[in-house]
Design an enzyme around this catalytic site. Structure first.
Site, PDB file in Angstrom:
ATOM      1  CG  ASP A 327     -45.136  -1.169  16.979  1.00 48.69           C
ATOM      2  OD1 ASP A 327     -46.157  -1.707  17.425  1.00 48.69           O
ATOM      3  OD2 ASP A 327     -44.354  -1.713  16.173  1.00 48.69           O
ATOM      4  CD  GLU A 358     -46.863  -3.043  21.161  1.00 54.30           C
ATOM      5  OE1 GLU A 358     -47.859  -3.746  21.011  1.00 54.30           O
ATOM      6  OE2 GLU A 358     -45.952  -2.979  20.307  1.00 54.30           O
TER       7      GLU A 358
END
Ligand code: CA
Length: 644
Positions: A327, A358
């Site tokens: 994340d 990400e």
């Protein structure tokens, strides 16, 4: 922790105190129990033992300094099953904390637990192995509670919303649901939204509570609300392992969503162990807020990086996790990400564990000197096996992720033909912007837990704010199929949000992280209602695995894509060199027609078969050509042709 004086981080601190040992935490065996922490600024540390997760202290004892900032206590008894925390003195102040290296805890995670982990292994767990790898990584993003909260899941009430739901073989439904459904769908990886212990839910509270879980409390412990008994620290561990084992038995690999970029609160267990060390701050002492949560972790410091790398290795070893989704990876460092990939490769074999993340952050953040942020433009510095979500692919296909009405290629956008063709070869033909080393670094997708579901985005962009999310619009269905056909014919890893294949709607809720479970849950009867769409996806999944020209992850894979053509407004075609092991089709001819008119396009020489069209996927139909070798591709649809 306001009265505790914080240290100001310097590199010299790491030179002096860096500890690379792998024995931090609490261990127990018949020979005794050992407690060890890293707390370089403490003046005194006291271990406090409890008989369970709630009652008062039962005994306490001081730790002794062990060098390099460590403190240690060895006891002769086996304290398996005992709970503990620490009381740490800094000058005239003291602070109480759980152990950030703990492997087990009480309900809601404020107390750690001593545990002999072998006693948490379900039967046969030591023999549990990941299924053999597939020619393509087809990842299905799923939230534990979403999976079985619906009564129509056919899961017994006591397991609904829990890890245990994944162990149910046969559901009481008239159609395949849950694990049987996932198996039949043909995906290769299930990616679970956070399953580590997160902070925002009361684990003893009502089942109607809901959270995605991006607020890490105990990084190395499973979340208690997903267990049948959050009060016994061993239960969640055993049930989490049973879930992994159940996935493996069904031929599915398991990816875990990990959130090492921030802690639940700035006043975390880590920060209590070493005030000033773990939080990332600006020079004036204010907290960095690159995560949008006000509590970024200072990746790039020796003990932060050790903590994160050790934690990943722990989940891979202890829980047999097959991959990790980072994340806000853009808040970590390139150096740390590459180190994690190397450590996983060394222990489990090259590329055996999948890593992606990400390549962005919510806001700017002050990085440590000499480190590089794993942001999109830095992807070339990352190990070739580390992949990133391609927001370019996502947005060109369905339209801007934040502006709901803005369409992409499939829903009425214009001028996107060249970009769609770039997406096909995983943006490898880009000269600037996103320039991956190979398509192994690319994750192609059109929907994830964040933002609107694909269905909702299509409804709003095609039918306006008055669009009805629960209506089965023909044009939305068509656009959905075309979107799927496009990214399933792009080179790179494939990723989809659970339910994308059955018109999943959250009724326009674009940030449902703590919305009601009814908004978030998978509605299993929709797999029946949208069976036609499900079958379309199933066929694409089956077909993709047989197309080496698209599955190729080598740096040269992009050269397999050739003869790219813009045929007109919202119409493109290209060919694929599809030669490879046991490949039935030596070449592919693929057309995307997002226009509102059918298109006739010339088919190259040879005998072609239709492998997918607007209705069917993974078929073998003779291509019907006109005298001039033209084939009709229906409006708003795509076609895959194969030549033997
Ligand atoms: Ca929790």
């Amino acid at each position: 922790m306001k009265d505790i004086k914080r240290m100001i981080y310097t590199k010299e601190l790491d030179d002096k105190f860096r500890y690379d040992g792998k024995d931090l935490g609490a261990r127990c065996s018949e020979k005794g129990s050992i407690f060890k922490v890293w707390s370089p600024f403490a003046d005194r540390i006291e271990l406090r033992l409890y008989r369970d997760g709630e009652t008062d202290i039962y005994r306490s004892q001081e730790l002794v300094p062990g060098g390099q900032g460590t403190w240690k206590l060895e006891l002769s008894e086996n304290l398996h099953g005992m709970y503990y925390d620490y009381r740490i003195t800094y000058g005239s102040e003291t602070v109480q904390t759980a152990d950030p290296y703990a492997v087990a805890c009480n309900c809601n995670g404020s107390r750690s637990m001593v545990l002999d982990l072998r006693q948490t292994d379900p039967e046969g767990f030591l023999q549990d192995k990941a299924p053999a790898p597939c020619p393509e990584n087809i990842i299905y993003e799923l939230h534990v509670k979403d999976f079985s909260y619906d009564k129509d899941s056919g899961i017994p009430d006591k397991y609904r919303g829990k890890f245990k739901a994944f162990t149910v073989e046969n559901t009481e439904t008239s159609y395949p649901a849950c694990m049987k459904y996932l198996k039949e769908l043909g995906i290769t990886h299930v990616h679970l939204l956070p399953i580590f212990d997160f902070g925002e839910l009361d684990e003893a509270g009502a089942d109607t509570q809901y959270n995605w879980g991006y607020d890490p409390l105990n990084y190395n412990i499973p979340e208690g609300s997903y267990s049948t008994d959050p009060f016994d620290g061993a239960v969640r561990i055993r049930e989490c392992k049973e879930m992994v084992q159940a996935f493996h038995a069904k031929g599915l690999r398991v990816v875990m969503d990990v959130v090492y970029n921030h802690t639940c609160h700035a006043d975390s267990w880590l920060e209590r162990m070493a005030p000033g060390y773990y939080n990332r701050r600006y020079e004036d002492g204010s907290l960095s807020n690159g995560s949008g949560c006000g509590s970024d972790i200072a990746a790039g410091r020796a003990m932060v990086d050790n903590y994160i790398a050790d934690s990943v290795m722990y989940w891979a070893r202890e829980y047999h996790i097959d991959g990790f989704r980072f994340d806000l990876m853009g808040l970590l460092t390139v150096e740390l990400m590459n180190r994690i990939q190397e450590e996983l490769d060394r222990e489990f074999g090259k590329g055996e564990k999948l890593i992606y993340g990400e390549p962005w952050r919510a806001q700017e953040s002050p990085m440590e000197e000499g480190t590089r942020a794993p942001l999109k433009h830095n992807v070339r510095y990352l190990n070739e096996k580390i992949a990133v979500f391609s927001d370019d692919t996502r947005d060109v296909i369905k339209g801007h992720v934040f502006y709901e009405e803005i369409p992409g290629f499939v829903n009425g956008g214009s001028g996107l033909e060249e970009s769609v063709l770039r997406a096909v070869s995983g943006w490898r033909k880009n000269q600037k912007g996103f320039t991956p080393k190979s398509c192994s670094q690319v994750v192609n997708y059109v929907s994830a837990h964040d933002n609107l579901t694909l269905w909702d985005k299509l409804v709003i962009s095609m039918h306006g704010a008055d669009g009805i999310f629960t209506r089965k619009y023909e044009d939305v269905l068509r656009a959905n199929k075309l979107a799927a056909l496009i990214y399933f014919t792009c080179q790179g890893n494939l990723f989809m949000q659970a339910g994308e294949e059955f018109g999943r709607t959250k009724l326009g809720d674009h940030n449902s992280y703590r919305s009601a479970p009814e908004v978030n849950m998978l509605r299993w009867n929709q797999t029946n209602e949208y069976r036609d769409l499900v079958e379309y996806y199933k066929g694409l999944i089956r077909l993709r695995k047989c197309l080496p020209g698209l599955c190729d992850k080598s740096p040269n894979a992009a050269s397999r894509i050739f003869d790219e053509k813009v045929l007109g407004r919202s119409k493109v075609s290209f060919r694929v060199d599809n030669q490879g092991n046991e490949s039935e089709w030596e070449q592919l001819f693929i057309i995307y027609n997002a226009d509102d008119q059918d298109v006739y396009t010339e088919v190259p020489d040879g005998e072609w078969f239709v492998l997918a069209d607007e209705n069917e996927t993974d078929c073998r139909k003779e291509a019907f050509l006109t005298e001039k070798r033209l084939i009709c591709v229906k409006k708003g649809s795509g076609m895959i042709l194969g030549r033997k």
